[in-house]
Design a protein around this motif. Structure first.
Motif, mmCIF file in Angstrom:
data_model
loop_
_atom_site.group_PDB
_atom_site.id
_atom_site.type_symbol
_atom_site.label_atom_id
_atom_site.label_comp_id
_atom_site.label_asym_id
_atom_site.label_seq_id
_atom_site.Cartn_x
_atom_site.Cartn_y
_atom_site.Cartn_z
ATOM 1 N N ASP A 145 0.929 -1.147 -0.005
ATOM 2 C CA ASP A 145 -0.007 0.108 -0.096
ATOM 3 C C ASP A 145 0.757 1.172 -0.011
ATOM 4 O OD1 ASP A 145 -1.968 -1.654 0.200
ATOM 5 O OD2 ASP A 145 -2.521 -1.510 2.231
ATOM 6 N N ILE A 146 0.363 2.559 -0.470
ATOM 7 C CA ILE A 146 1.132 3.331 -0.617
ATOM 8 C C ILE A 146 0.183 4.734 0.019
ATOM 9 C CG2 ILE A 146 0.418 3.929 -3.251
ATOM 10 C CD1 ILE A 146 3.330 5.044 -3.305
ATOM 11 N N ALA A 147 0.905 5.708 0.624
ATOM 12 C CA ALA A 147 0.166 6.755 1.214
ATOM 13 C C ALA A 147 0.621 8.009 0.457
ATOM 14 C CB ALA A 147 0.180 7.057 2.510
ATOM 15 N N VAL A 148 -0.161 8.559 -0.551
ATOM 16 C CA VAL A 148 0.354 9.646 -1.424
ATOM 17 C C VAL A 148 0.119 11.093 -0.599
ATOM 18 C CG1 VAL A 148 -0.113 11.186 -3.408
ATOM 19 C CG2 VAL A 148 -0.133 8.548 -3.564
ATOM 20 N N LEU A 149 1.043 11.857 -0.753
ATOM 21 C CA LEU A 149 1.037 13.210 0.187
ATOM 22 C C LEU A 149 1.251 14.024 -1.144
ATOM 23 C CD1 LEU A 149 0.686 14.922 2.620
ATOM 24 C CD2 LEU A 149 3.297 14.669 2.968
ATOM 25 N N VAL A 180 5.212 6.243 1.874
ATOM 26 C CA VAL A 180 4.740 7.452 1.506
ATOM 27 C C VAL A 180 5.464 7.836 0.029
ATOM 28 C CG1 VAL A 180 4.746 10.118 2.193
ATOM 29 C CG2 VAL A 180 4.514 8.017 3.905
ATOM 30 N N LEU A 181 4.591 8.408 -0.886
ATOM 31 C CA LEU A 181 4.943 8.957 -1.875
ATOM 32 C C LEU A 181 4.448 10.508 -2.008
ATOM 33 C CD1 LEU A 181 6.161 8.871 -5.020
ATOM 34 C CD2 LEU A 181 3.777 8.363 -5.622
ATOM 35 N N ILE A 182 5.783 11.247 -1.741
ATOM 36 C CA ILE A 182 5.420 12.729 -1.825
ATOM 37 C C ILE A 182 5.399 13.292 -3.259
ATOM 38 C CG2 ILE A 182 6.125 15.139 -0.837
ATOM 39 C CD1 ILE A 182 7.552 13.690 1.367
ATOM 40 N N ILE A 183 4.410 14.038 -3.561
ATOM 41 C CA ILE A 183 4.316 14.487 -5.091
ATOM 42 C C ILE A 183 4.191 16.055 -4.941
ATOM 43 C CG2 ILE A 183 3.038 14.514 -7.158
ATOM 44 C CD1 ILE A 183 1.714 11.710 -6.437
ATOM 45 N N ARG A 198 -5.992 -1.396 -11.977
ATOM 46 C CA ARG A 198 -7.103 -1.866 -12.560
ATOM 47 C C ARG A 198 -6.965 -2.855 -13.589
ATOM 48 N NH1 ARG A 198 -9.745 3.155 -12.298
ATOM 49 N NH2 ARG A 198 -9.368 3.706 -14.216
ATOM 50 N N ASN A 199 -5.808 -2.598 -14.442
ATOM 51 C CA ASN A 199 -5.650 -3.539 -15.373
ATOM 52 C C ASN A 199 -4.263 -4.406 -14.843
ATOM 53 O OD1 ASN A 199 -7.408 -2.699 -17.193
ATOM 54 N ND2 ASN A 199 -6.330 -0.895 -17.371
ATOM 55 N N SER A 200 -4.083 -4.690 -13.719
ATOM 56 C CA SER A 200 -2.913 -5.537 -13.352
ATOM 57 C C SER A 200 -3.259 -6.487 -12.339
ATOM 58 C CB SER A 200 -1.794 -4.365 -12.195
ATOM 59 O OG SER A 200 -0.905 -5.262 -11.765
ATOM 60 N N SER A 201 -2.397 -7.631 -12.346
ATOM 61 C CA SER A 201 -2.688 -8.698 -11.245
ATOM 62 C C SER A 201 -2.174 -8.166 -9.934
ATOM 63 C CB SER A 201 -1.778 -9.967 -11.942
ATOM 64 O OG SER A 201 -0.557 -9.644 -11.847
ATOM 65 N N LYS A 202 -1.433 -7.404 -10.053
ATOM 66 C CA LYS A 202 -1.104 -6.666 -8.355
ATOM 67 C C LYS A 202 -2.169 -5.625 -8.069
ATOM 68 C CE LYS A 202 3.850 -6.902 -9.390
ATOM 69 N NZ LYS A 202 4.874 -5.745 -9.614
ATOM 70 N N SER A 203 -2.316 -5.747 -6.820
ATOM 71 C CA SER A 203 -3.477 -4.449 -6.222
ATOM 72 C C SER A 203 -2.742 -3.581 -5.338
ATOM 73 C CB SER A 203 -4.511 -5.291 -5.401
ATOM 74 O OG SER A 203 -5.165 -4.379 -4.930
ATOM 75 N N LEU A 204 -2.809 -2.197 -5.544
ATOM 76 C CA LEU A 204 -2.065 -1.320 -4.838
ATOM 77 C C LEU A 204 -2.935 -0.442 -4.225
ATOM 78 C CD1 LEU A 204 0.728 0.057 -3.968
ATOM 79 C CD2 LEU A 204 0.382 1.424 -6.333
ATOM 80 N N LEU A 205 -3.022 -0.389 -2.965
ATOM 81 C CA LEU A 205 -4.192 0.314 -2.211
ATOM 82 C C LEU A 205 -3.567 1.676 -1.990
ATOM 83 C CD1 LEU A 205 -6.778 0.842 -0.785
ATOM 84 C CD2 LEU A 205 -5.592 0.048 1.300
ATOM 85 N N LYS A 246 7.449 3.816 6.796
ATOM 86 C CA LYS A 246 8.289 2.622 6.646
ATOM 87 C C LYS A 246 9.324 3.164 5.446
ATOM 88 C CE LYS A 246 5.895 -1.045 5.838
ATOM 89 N NZ LYS A 246 5.411 -2.216 5.185
ATOM 90 N N LEU A 247 8.738 3.886 4.250
ATOM 91 C CA LEU A 247 9.353 4.307 3.277
ATOM 92 C C LEU A 247 9.010 5.883 2.845
ATOM 93 C CD1 LEU A 247 11.462 3.401 1.065
ATOM 94 C CD2 LEU A 247 9.384 2.590 -0.213
ATOM 95 N N ILE A 248 10.085 6.563 2.155
ATOM 96 C CA ILE A 248 9.592 7.774 1.462
ATOM 97 C C ILE A 248 10.195 7.888 0.449
ATOM 98 C CG2 ILE A 248 9.532 10.467 1.751
ATOM 99 C CD1 ILE A 248 10.116 10.154 4.929
#
Length: 156
Positions: free
Chosen positions: A55-59, A124-127, A81-88, A150-152
């Protein structure tokens, strides 16, 4: 990715459609919107490959980062939506102010920083749209690290 050479003349404005009030004001177009969107999609693919099923938290850093954030999150959602992986993904917003009118100030105001406890233990993904001197981003990173994610990663 290679950068744009200093002597790059850009594309002729005649190759593009743009609002009439820009007529005569444009000498060239350095990076067309389609190229930006292609690169945004590639970045979304890299994020999906890198994070996989974590999972990822976008900031999103406002105000400038809102459109880039929206485009990037949209690309990630399409790939998800078009992947076998699921990213919340969750998306939160913060506003940083380091300018007063058009002048840089030594103090950086953070609006929305009180709600960053949701980042604890998260990837965390900071945009951010523009990283100029890096001073504002360093201040934000220090603040975010205090919540022990956990990660930035930063995209800008």
């Amino acid at each position: 990715m290679r950068g744009i050479p200093d002597d790059w003349p850009g594309y002729s404005p005649d190759l593009f459609t743009y609002p009439e009030h820009y007529s005569g004001a444009l000498d060239c177009v350095y990076i067309p919107h389609g190229v930006i969107m292609d690169r945004t999609e590639r970045l979304a693919r890299d994020i999906m490959d890198d994070r996989g099923d974590h999972d990822i938290a976008v900031l999103c850093v406002l105000k400038g980062g809102h459109q880039f954030c929206s485009d990037l999150v949209d690309c990630i959602q399409v790939l998800n939506r078009n992947s076998s992986k699921s990213l919340l993904m969750t998306v939160d917003f913060i506003r940083l102010k380091s300018y007063l009118n058009d002048r840089s100030t030594p103090d950086i105001q953070m609006i929305g920083a009180e709600s960053l406890s949701v980042l604890t233990g998260k990837n965390v993904l900071i945009i951010e749209a523009i990283v100029d001197t890096g001073k504002t981003m360093q201040t934000l990173l220090t603040h975010v690290r205090a919540f022990k994610p956990k990660l930035i990663k930063v995209a800008g």
